[in-house]
Write an enzyme that holds these catalytic residues in place. Structure first.
Site, PDB file in Angstrom:
ATOM      1  N   CYS A 172      28.259 -60.636  16.809  1.00 38.34           N
ATOM      2  CA  CYS A 172      29.612 -60.408  16.296  1.00 38.34           C
ATOM      3  C   CYS A 172      29.523 -60.159  14.798  1.00 38.34           C
ATOM      4  CB  CYS A 172      30.472 -61.635  16.585  1.00 38.34           C
ATOM      5  SG  CYS A 172      32.018 -61.673  15.662  1.00 38.34           S
ATOM      6  N   THR A 187      36.568 -66.623  13.209  1.00 41.59           N
ATOM      7  CA  THR A 187      35.409 -65.729  13.158  1.00 41.59           C
ATOM      8  C   THR A 187      35.165 -65.241  11.737  1.00 41.59           C
ATOM      9  OG1 THR A 187      35.787 -65.035  15.419  1.00 41.59           O
ATOM     10  CG2 THR A 187      34.540 -63.531  14.034  1.00 41.59           C
ATOM     11  N   GLU A 211      31.815 -69.009  13.756  1.00 46.41           N
ATOM     12  CA  GLU A 211      33.211 -69.424  13.710  1.00 46.41           C
ATOM     13  C   GLU A 211      33.296 -70.706  12.897  1.00 46.41           C
ATOM     14  OE1 GLU A 211      32.143 -67.924  16.585  1.00 46.41           O
ATOM     15  OE2 GLU A 211      33.565 -66.272  16.431  1.00 46.41           O
ATOM     16  N   HIS A 219      43.099 -56.639  18.982  1.00 49.74           N
ATOM     17  CA  HIS A 219      41.814 -57.329  19.131  1.00 49.74           C
ATOM     18  C   HIS A 219      41.281 -57.191  20.559  1.00 49.74           C
ATOM     19  CE1 HIS A 219      38.762 -59.305  16.944  1.00 49.74           C
ATOM     20  NE2 HIS A 219      38.689 -60.344  17.765  1.00 49.74           N
ATOM     21  N   TYR A 277      37.384 -55.418  21.680  1.00 51.52           N
ATOM     22  CA  TYR A 277      36.335 -55.891  22.580  1.00 51.52           C
ATOM     23  C   TYR A 277      35.780 -54.768  23.457  1.00 51.52           C
ATOM     24  CZ  TYR A 277      36.958 -60.835  21.450  1.00 51.52           C
ATOM     25  OH  TYR A 277      36.975 -62.041  20.814  1.00 51.52           O
ATOM     26  N   CYS A 334      32.922 -53.664  20.558  1.00 50.28           N
ATOM     27  CA  CYS A 334      31.832 -54.549  20.101  1.00 50.28           C
ATOM     28  C   CYS A 334      31.011 -55.095  21.263  1.00 50.28           C
ATOM     29  CB  CYS A 334      32.377 -55.677  19.235  1.00 50.28           C
ATOM     30  SG  CYS A 334      33.196 -57.016  20.123  1.00 50.28           S
TER      31      CYS A 334
HETATM   32 FE1  SF4 Z   1      33.451 -60.116  16.498  1.00 55.20          FE
HETATM   33 FE2  SF4 Z   1      33.954 -58.293  18.371  1.00 55.20          FE
HETATM   34 FE3  SF4 Z   1      35.965 -59.757  17.314  1.00 55.20          FE
HETATM   35 FE4  SF4 Z   1      34.686 -57.839  15.906  1.00 55.20          FE
HETATM   36  S1  SF4 Z   1      35.953 -57.544  17.753  1.00 55.20           S
HETATM   37  S2  SF4 Z   1      35.259 -59.872  15.201  1.00 55.20           S
HETATM   38  S3  SF4 Z   1      32.610 -58.060  16.616  1.00 55.20           S
HETATM   39  S4  SF4 Z   1      34.265 -60.491  18.558  1.00 55.20           S
HETATM   40 FE    FE Z   2      36.655 -62.214  18.435  1.00 55.74          FE
END
Ligand code: SF4
Ligand code: FE
Length: 493
Positions: A100, A191, A258, A293, A297, A300
């Site tokens: 991440c 995060t 985190e 968000h 996902y 990422c």
């Molecule tokens: Fe981490 Fe993925 Fe969230 Fe970006 S989208 S902060 S890489 S978990």
């Molecule tokens: Fe996340």
């Protein structure tokens, strides 16, 4: 200076006076701490790749606020092309870090707060949107990393914020002064918090009037008076403290993190406040941030999945079984699942729409479908990776045994697989699979796939709301030539 280099980013973090705690002690130098540093390296990659010509199209954009080139992580999406590029950028960074890289929470918060403040002002005549635009210019001009913070500790999940035994279990306004507000509470699972210059705080759920003290949105430097961060433990994290454990780490360069971020009566000046008790807009802000968000996902996790599939294919090759039909089929299945995640990430972006404020929002139904898939498919991909890797992934000796003058020859001899393949390379690939499926990166690849950006039930609520079952019934009635006037009433007279 609109684009910071990797080094400038790291130096800018050194200047912050962060209050970070780990294992019961204050971390005096978070930047160079061996447990934290891999996560910083992942985030630094968002700066580094923006400097490369071949990645500029994905990693940068032209700001609608200043006309300058900015890092895409600080950008307000100006069309569906920007939303699509965002997902592609996230896949790229997942591929480069297998972890991440943390900076997305800020980007997703910027876009959600930008559009929501516009609509709050429209209803209440406030000036939050102009304030937020000024903040965004500051962020873009200094290429900042901002922790977009939503999740409260929540206490008794059956009770509203104001009904909790301890009123601080949701972050709240404790005092309104002429020049600003005072807040108290905490944000959980934050995060990248320790690698961030700033926090951008949002409410955690839709609020009613009783909970209006909890309807608050603001930004604050991460080293402000009254803020402290307690670093979250990860599976196998202590390996990072060992000497000579490079192989054992699986991914010694990169990671994620985190932290529990605590706000102990922190003063926020008015200029940094973007929602103050307008409880009827907290639901909109949450829905928009979560939507972005959930889209994220679809990028990422897919990039990390690419690395995991590659490592699994290598493990099969090193074992000499890459031609076995069931191995080929399992790799096909992993690829199919991974690309299905990507498809929904791209789809919710391509179907995006302009908000009243002018920036672009993803399609909410498809973003929630994307994240719902993410709560399942990485688990199946990880299961297939472990299947192909074999049990040695979790039973093999340590690097220290491999390098030991006496034991080393036994490890070398009995861990060898296909002729010509170095035992060390086999160990490295297996440890990488362990890292992603069970180790420090599993926070981001597995459990975060379940709970990050909202747990599975939160997506099912949104899918129910957006699914338009009534419209689908009408379609069926038209095709089947249903005449509802022929239905007999079941209501007894
Ligand atoms: Fe981490 Fe993925 Fe969230 Fe970006 S989208 S902060 S890489 S978990
Ligand atoms: Fe996340």
């Amino acid at each position: 200076m609109a684009l910071k280099t990797r080094e400038e980013y790291i130096e800018s973090l050194r200047k912050l006076d962060l209050k970070v705690y780990m294992f019961g002690e204050r971390v005096e130098n978070p930047v160079d701490h061996p447990v934290i540093r891999p996560s910083l390296n992942s985030l630094a990659m968002t700066y580094e790749l923006a400097q490369h010509d071949e990645y500029k199209d994905l990693m940068t954009a032209t700001s609608n606020l200043t006309g300058e080139i900015v890092n895409r992580f600080c950008h307000l999406h100006q069309g569906t092309h920007d939303l699509v590029k965002k997902v592609k950028m996230q896949r790229l960074l997942g591929q480069k870090t297998a972890a991440c890289f943390q900076r997305c929470v800020g980007m997703d918060a910027f876009n959600a707060v930008f559009s929501t403040t516009f609509e709050i002002d429209e209803k209440y005549g406030t000036d939050y949107h102009e304030r937020f635009k000024r903040y965004m210019k500051f962020v873009q001009e200094n290429d900042l990393t901002v922790d977009g913070a939503m999740t409260d500790p929540k206490g008794d999940r059956g009770l509203a914020p104001s009904k909790q035994a301890d009123p601080d279990l949701f972050l709240r306004i404790t005092e309104v002064r002429e020049d600003g507000i005072v807040v108290r509470g905490a944000k959980a699972h934050q995060t990248g918090a320790v690698n961030s210059h700033e926090h951008l705080i949002m409410p955690t759920m839709a609020m009613r009037e009783d909970d209006k003290d909890y309807a608050v949105c603001f930004s604050i430097p991460s080293d402000a008076e009254g803020i402290l961060m307690i670093y979250g433990r990860q599976s196998c994290d202590a390996r990072k403290l060992e000497e000579g454990a490079d192989i054992d780490l699986g991914n010694s360069q990169f990671g994620g993190h985190e932290a529990l971020v605590i706000f102990d009566d922190v003063f926020i000046p008015n200029e940094r406040v973007y929602m103050c008790k307008e409880f009827d807009f907290s639901g909109m802000l949450v829905e928009r941030f979560a939507g972005y968000h959930r889209q994220s996902y679809g990028g990422c996790k897919v990039g990390v999945g690419d690395v995991l599939i590659g490592a699994t294919a290598l493990a099969a090759e090193y074992n000499g079984v890459e031609r076995a039909s069931h191995i080929k089929d399992k790799l096909i299945e992993m690829t199919h699942l991974n690309e299905t995640l990507y498809s929904s990430g791209i789809a919710c972006s391509a179907e995006g729409y302009a908000t009243k404020a002018g920036n672009f929002q993803i399609d909410l139904l498809l973003a929630n479908v994307c994240k719902q898939n993410v709560t399942r498919f990485p688990y199946e991909i990880a299961r297939l990776a472990e299947d192909i890797a074999g049990g040695v992934m979790v039973t093999m000796p340590a690097e220290k045994d491999f390098k030991d003058p006496v034991l080393g020859k036994y490890v070398e001899k009995y861990l060898v697989a296909k002729e010509g393949i170095a035992t060390e390379n086999r160990m490295r690939v297996l440890r990488l699979i362990e890292n992603i499926t069970l180790g420090t990166a599993a926070v981001g690849y597995r459990t975060e796939s379940m709970h990050g950006a909202g747990s599975p039930q939160a997506q099912r609520v949104m899918i129910a709301r957006q699914g338009n079952i009534q419209g689908k019934k009408e379609l069926a009635k038209a095709i089947a030539k249903v005449d509802e006037s022929k239905n007999r009433s079941t209501v007894k007279a």
